[in-house]
Design an enzyme around this catalytic site. Structure first.
Site, PDB file in Angstrom:
ATOM      1  N   GLU A 149      -8.410   9.635   5.878  1.00  0.00           N
ATOM      2  CA  GLU A 149      -8.718   8.217   5.672  1.00  0.00           C
ATOM      3  C   GLU A 149      -9.813   8.013   4.636  1.00  0.00           C
ATOM      4  O   GLU A 149      -9.895   6.957   4.017  1.00  0.00           O
ATOM      5  CB  GLU A 149      -9.131   7.574   6.998  1.00  0.00           C
ATOM      6  N   LYS A 178     -15.483   5.451   5.959  1.00  0.00           N
ATOM      7  CA  LYS A 178     -14.335   4.990   6.718  1.00  0.00           C
ATOM      8  C   LYS A 178     -14.126   5.879   7.945  1.00  0.00           C
ATOM      9  O   LYS A 178     -14.154   7.109   7.839  1.00  0.00           O
ATOM     10  CB  LYS A 178     -13.080   5.010   5.837  1.00  0.00           C
ATOM     11  N   GLU A 182       0.858  -1.190   0.000  1.00  0.00           N
ATOM     12  CA  GLU A 182       0.000   0.000   0.000  1.00  0.00           C
ATOM     13  C   GLU A 182       0.885   1.228   0.000  1.00  0.00           C
ATOM     14  O   GLU A 182       1.879   1.294   0.720  1.00  0.00           O
ATOM     15  CB  GLU A 182      -0.884   0.098   1.260  1.00  0.00           C
ATOM     16  N   GLU A 230     -13.579   6.689   0.194  1.00  0.00           N
ATOM     17  CA  GLU A 230     -14.404   5.827   1.054  1.00  0.00           C
ATOM     18  C   GLU A 230     -15.161   6.695   2.061  1.00  0.00           C
ATOM     19  O   GLU A 230     -14.619   7.075   3.094  1.00  0.00           O
ATOM     20  CB  GLU A 230     -13.514   4.825   1.795  1.00  0.00           C
TER      21      GLU A 230
END
Length: 337
Positions: free
Chosen positions: A282, A276, A219, A273
């Site tokens: 994030e 999240k 990642e 997202e």
């Protein structure tokens, strides 16, 4: 959409059969995962065999490409001692189940680590694992060496920059022109933080006696938005980081310590997202908004000459899944556990 981006590798946080079926015949290669909550169960050989029989062998028979299974994600970062102790035995159990199914050497077994597993990462030659992780890292490296599987690490120069913007040059974190850093022990020069982090992991692995374990970045990414105290989380910086990273990956660059070993990188993530938890950053690592429009330009889809070889997907955007209800991308962009 994925075909237009010429994505050839995808990393999932689970083994959703809908995703794997959707990609049959495309040639896309998958890394699939056993979530942390299921790791301890995999120590039981019968459970590992059942998981492989359900999530791996039928998809391979149907033509899917699965190259790796990750057993847990960042398990050595938290304080779950039982999970940490079970990870390597679970990896061995899954590996034996794959071998029993005739898949030894075809599907690797490993686990992904946070960079927090390191006690020291600068200069790169001083790289060392934390004392807390050491008891687990030694048998892990023995397993990876024995099975020729990679050591996966999640590297985010953004965290280093936003944590200390006065001392960490933004250009160094973003692959932009900068004075660079020279390792005083090796005299190797680093012009970006990501490669320095990767070499620090190599140094830590070598310090434990292993020179045959490859490090891959499972990642990396840069958020396009963050909270007021998350310095550098902007659309401009996110686009700069990913564009510059993809140029390096396309050029098959190695790190200063491993110049002839191209860095294998998975970019996090395809979509933002919205559900999240945690700081605003994030929810904003995606290269695209949920409606499919780009967060920033990558020079893709006819806009440029280079294309990314790898991407990864995550989960958490349940509120917008209906936008893609009739499109095959839905099951990939939003991996629901």
């Amino acid at each position: 959409m994925l075909r237009s981006l010429r994505i050839s590798k995808v990393k999932l946080f689970d083994a959703d059969p809908n995703v794997l079926r959707a990609f049959l015949g495309t040639g896309v290669e998958f890394v699939i995962a056993i979530p942390n909550e299921n790791v301890r169960a995999m120590v039981d050989p019968a459970a590992a065999q059942a998981w492989v029989a359900q999530h791996v062998t039928p998809h391979l028979r149907a033509g899917a490409r699965i190259s790796c299974v990750t057993v847990g994600n960042e398990v050595f970062k938290g304080g779950d001692a039982a999970l940490q102790a079970a990870t390597v035995p679970a990896m061995r159990s899954v590996h034996r189940a794959l071998a029993a199914a005739g898949l030894a050497g075809r599907v690797n077994v490993t686990t992904a680590h946070s960079l927090d597993v390191m006690a020291a990462s600068f200069p790169p030659s001083a790289g060392a694992f934390s004392e807390a992780a050491m008891a687990h890292v030694q048998p892990l490296l023995a397993f990876l060496s024995e099975t020729r599987a990679p050591f996966l690490v999640n590297c985010y120069p953004f965290f280093a920059y936003t944590g200390d913007p006065a001392r960490v040059p933004l250009e160094y974190a973003l692959f932009q022109p900068n004075a660079g850093v020279t390792d005083p022990a090796t005299r190797l020069r680093y012009d970006n933080m990501l490669y320095a982090q990767v070499d620090a992991v190599y140094a830590a692995i070598q310090r434990l006696g292993h020179t045959d374990v490859e490090v891959k970045v499972s990642e990396t990414g840069w958020p396009s938005r963050g909270d007021p105290d998350e310095h550098g989380a902007t659309v401009e910086n996110a686009g700069t980081y990913i564009r510059n990273l993809l140029r390096r990956v396309e050029a098959r660059q190695g790190t200063p310590m491993r110049p002839f070993t191209p860095v294998d990188v998975y970019v996090f993530a395809l979509f933002n997202e919205n559900l999240k938890p945690g700081p605003a950053s994030e929810r904003n690592y995606g290269m695209f908004y949920p409606d499919g429009t780009p967060v920033y330009s990558l020079g893709l889809q006819g806009q440029g000459a280079y294309l990314p070889p790898v991407m990864m997907f995550s989960h958490g955007a349940r509120q917008v899944i209906n936008l893609f209800a009739t499109v095959a991308i839905a099951s990939v962009a939003f991996v629901l556990s």
